[in-house]
Scaffold this active site. Sequence first.
Site, mmCIF file in Angstrom:
data_model
loop_
_atom_site.group_PDB
_atom_site.id
_atom_site.type_symbol
_atom_site.label_atom_id
_atom_site.label_comp_id
_atom_site.label_asym_id
_atom_site.label_seq_id
_atom_site.Cartn_x
_atom_site.Cartn_y
_atom_site.Cartn_z
ATOM 1 N N ARG A 1 40.634 56.161 -8.078
ATOM 2 C CA ARG A 1 40.052 55.984 -9.415
ATOM 3 C C ARG A 1 38.902 56.971 -9.611
ATOM 4 N NH1 ARG A 1 39.283 49.541 -9.180
ATOM 5 N NH2 ARG A 1 38.683 50.166 -7.078
ATOM 6 N N ARG B 1 29.584 63.086 -5.056
ATOM 7 C CA ARG B 1 28.494 63.576 -5.904
ATOM 8 C C ARG B 1 27.130 63.358 -5.235
ATOM 9 N NH1 ARG B 1 29.399 60.702 -11.427
ATOM 10 N NH2 ARG B 1 27.414 61.766 -11.889
ATOM 11 N N ASP C 1 35.829 58.919 -11.723
ATOM 12 C CA ASP C 1 34.750 58.491 -12.601
ATOM 13 C C ASP C 1 34.738 59.286 -13.903
ATOM 14 O OD1 ASP C 1 33.835 56.692 -10.682
ATOM 15 O OD2 ASP C 1 32.534 58.192 -9.749
#
Length: 260
Positions: A49, A196, A51
Amino acid sequence: MRLALGLSYRGSAYRGWQSQPDGLTVQDRFEEALARFADRPVRTVCAGRTDTGVHALNQVVHLDTEIERDPFSWVRGTNRYLPPDIAVQWCRPIEAGFHARNSARGRRYAYLLLESPVRPAIEAGAVGWVFRPLEPTPMREAAAHLIGEHDFSAFRSAECQAASPVKTLRRIEIVRRGAYWRFEFEASAFLHHMVRNLMGCLLAVGQGTRTPQWLAEVLAAGDRSRAAPTFAPDGLYFLGPDYDANLELPERTAAFDWLP
């Protein structure tokens, strides 16, 4: 019949993969297109999944259907109803026990970064950006501390729903081509915002504000507050999952040849 499909998409216009009430996600757009092609609702499960603002080159999904059509008809027919920034790349019939997420042995991400005094324009939304020069050697030294099985709590978002913060990071590769950097990550699985958050720390090291040993200390502490801020999603690409070779699912799409 269970089908596996591979998608590429640019995530800039979407609130991530997972379906939301406002319908502004990749899954929502994809399932709307599938329903129009199949003339009935279709539910999908993805390998990873992504973002808000994150892109994918080979997002793998599976679905179950009673419709008997040629696999490429699913590609061509679904793409007819998708927006230009989402496209099905391939479709394969797959064994009933296959699960796009649970069957994956690992996942890969790449982060593209522009190092320039001036912000990106043509590639805006498709690359991250730093204006301070980066040094490769300290970043590679810092990355070496992360390889292996570790508790990655220091790089986990507060919204992460993973059952355990312990993951095995198998590879980090850092290369430069002109003004662009490519950071590639391969792991057993990733926590929410993990790449990230790692990027924010690696860039702090590359810009000389932190040492390579600092990243090892952050990892050992397991404290998110000690790490660098979460870096922008713009340059993050889900390269796809890793499955057993006997499943014979494509590992690449045409977009791999475009990505620097």
